[in-house]
Design a protein around this motif. Structure first.
Motif, short mmCIF file in Angstrom:
data_model
loop_
_atom_site.label_atom_id
_atom_site.label_comp_id
_atom_site.label_asym_id
_atom_site.label_seq_id
_atom_site.Cartn_x
_atom_site.Cartn_y
_atom_site.Cartn_z
N ASP A 73 0.80 -1.09 0.10
CA ASP A 73 -0.03 -0.04 -0.17
C ASP A 73 0.86 1.34 0.03
O ASP A 73 0.64 2.24 -0.81
CB ASP A 73 -0.94 0.05 1.10
CG ASP A 73 -2.14 -0.95 0.89
OD1 ASP A 73 -2.33 -1.45 -0.07
OD2 ASP A 73 -2.71 -1.39 2.27
N ARG A 74 1.90 1.21 0.80
CA ARG A 74 2.72 2.51 1.11
C ARG A 74 3.85 2.79 -0.16
O ARG A 74 4.58 3.44 0.11
CB ARG A 74 3.04 2.44 2.31
CG ARG A 74 2.17 2.46 3.44
CD ARG A 74 2.38 2.75 4.65
NE ARG A 74 3.04 3.95 5.34
CZ ARG A 74 2.25 4.91 5.69
NH1 ARG A 74 1.01 5.03 5.69
NH2 ARG A 74 2.76 6.06 6.14
N THR A 75 3.87 1.83 -0.93
CA THR A 75 5.17 1.96 -2.01
C THR A 75 4.29 2.40 -3.24
O THR A 75 3.61 1.88 -3.99
CB THR A 75 5.85 0.61 -2.41
OG1 THR A 75 6.21 -0.10 -1.24
CG2 THR A 75 6.47 0.86 -3.43
N PRO A 76 4.76 3.83 -3.44
CA PRO A 76 4.29 4.39 -4.60
C PRO A 76 4.66 4.00 -5.91
O PRO A 76 5.79 3.38 -6.17
CB PRO A 76 4.40 5.91 -4.55
CG PRO A 76 5.68 6.09 -3.48
CD PRO A 76 5.52 4.62 -2.81
N PHE A 77 3.94 4.18 -7.12
CA PHE A 77 4.32 3.72 -8.52
C PHE A 77 5.68 4.46 -8.88
O PHE A 77 6.70 3.88 -9.66
CB PHE A 77 3.20 3.99 -9.62
CG PHE A 77 2.12 3.06 -9.44
CD1 PHE A 77 2.23 1.65 -9.76
CD2 PHE A 77 0.77 3.56 -9.08
CE1 PHE A 77 1.36 0.75 -9.45
CE2 PHE A 77 -0.31 2.67 -8.73
CZ PHE A 77 -0.03 1.35 -9.24
N ASP A 78 5.73 5.71 -8.37
CA ASP A 78 7.09 6.62 -8.69
C ASP A 78 8.11 5.94 -8.14
O ASP A 78 9.33 5.98 -8.75
CB ASP A 78 6.77 7.91 -8.05
CG ASP A 78 5.78 8.76 -8.32
OD1 ASP A 78 5.44 8.69 -9.55
OD2 ASP A 78 5.01 9.44 -7.68
N VAL A 79 8.10 5.17 -7.00
CA VAL A 79 9.56 4.26 -6.53
C VAL A 79 9.77 3.21 -7.41
O VAL A 79 10.67 2.90 -7.93
CB VAL A 79 9.22 3.95 -5.07
CG1 VAL A 79 10.18 3.14 -4.71
CG2 VAL A 79 9.04 5.07 -4.25
N ILE A 80 8.63 2.62 -8.08
CA ILE A 80 8.73 1.45 -8.87
C ILE A 80 9.39 1.86 -10.31
O ILE A 80 10.45 1.54 -10.82
CB ILE A 80 7.67 0.67 -9.06
CG1 ILE A 80 7.04 0.02 -7.87
CG2 ILE A 80 7.77 -0.43 -10.13
CD1 ILE A 80 5.61 -0.52 -7.96
N GLU A 81 9.17 3.23 -10.64
CA GLU A 81 9.46 3.81 -11.91
C GLU A 81 10.94 3.87 -11.61
O GLU A 81 11.84 3.70 -12.54
CB GLU A 81 8.84 4.76 -12.11
CG GLU A 81 9.29 5.49 -13.44
CD GLU A 81 8.60 6.87 -14.21
OE1 GLU A 81 8.76 7.03 -15.16
OE2 GLU A 81 7.44 7.12 -13.33
N THR A 82 11.53 4.56 -10.43
CA THR A 82 12.90 5.08 -10.48
C THR A 82 13.60 3.68 -10.24
O THR A 82 14.90 3.75 -10.66
CB THR A 82 12.98 5.65 -8.82
OG1 THR A 82 12.05 6.99 -8.92
CG2 THR A 82 14.27 6.09 -8.56
N GLN A 83 12.95 2.72 -9.50
CA GLN A 83 14.06 1.44 -9.25
C GLN A 83 14.11 0.61 -10.30
O GLN A 83 15.19 0.05 -10.68
CB GLN A 83 13.59 0.79 -7.92
CG GLN A 83 14.52 -0.10 -7.60
CD GLN A 83 14.16 -0.57 -6.06
OE1 GLN A 83 13.62 -0.09 -5.58
NE2 GLN A 83 14.94 -1.77 -5.71
N PHE A 84 12.99 0.54 -11.09
CA PHE A 84 12.96 -0.49 -12.15
C PHE A 84 12.77 0.16 -13.70
O PHE A 84 12.83 -0.35 -14.56
CB PHE A 84 12.00 -1.44 -11.87
CG PHE A 84 12.25 -2.14 -10.79
CD1 PHE A 84 13.33 -3.26 -10.69
CD2 PHE A 84 11.55 -1.90 -9.66
CE1 PHE A 84 13.35 -3.96 -9.39
CE2 PHE A 84 11.96 -2.85 -8.39
CZ PHE A 84 12.78 -3.72 -8.32
N GLY A 85 12.33 1.42 -13.76
CA GLY A 85 11.87 2.02 -15.07
C GLY A 85 10.80 1.70 -15.42
O GLY A 85 10.53 2.03 -16.90
#
Length: 84
Positions: A21-33
């Protein structure tokens, strides 16, 4: 939509982060593109249909999955495995 080739361990981590719940899509984009739409495509490919629909219902309009909709920034937990 063309997705990068990830190993199974990376795919599992992306799915885990997308469910959190608390992991935003922006973090996924930063980490994995992967942008949000790419995460949705990946989730659709990797999950059973019923699980995918349960996940979509869960994250749709959820403020914590989008940094610009959050009411908080400070105090957010950040894993040591997470980039910047």
């Amino acid at each position: 939509m063309k997705l990068p080739n990830f190993d199974q361990q990376t795919i599992d981590r992306i799915i885990e982060m997308a469910w959190e719940d608390r992991t935003p899509f922006d973090v996924i984009e930063t980490q994995f593109g992967l942008k949000e739409k790419q995460v949705i495509v990946l989730m659709r490919q990797q999950m059973k249909e019923s699980s995918f629909y349960m996940w979509r219902k869960r994250v749709t309009k959820r403020k914590t999955k989008h940094l610009n909709k959050r009411e908080f920034i400070a105090g957010r937990f950040k894993s040591q495995n997470q980039k910047s």
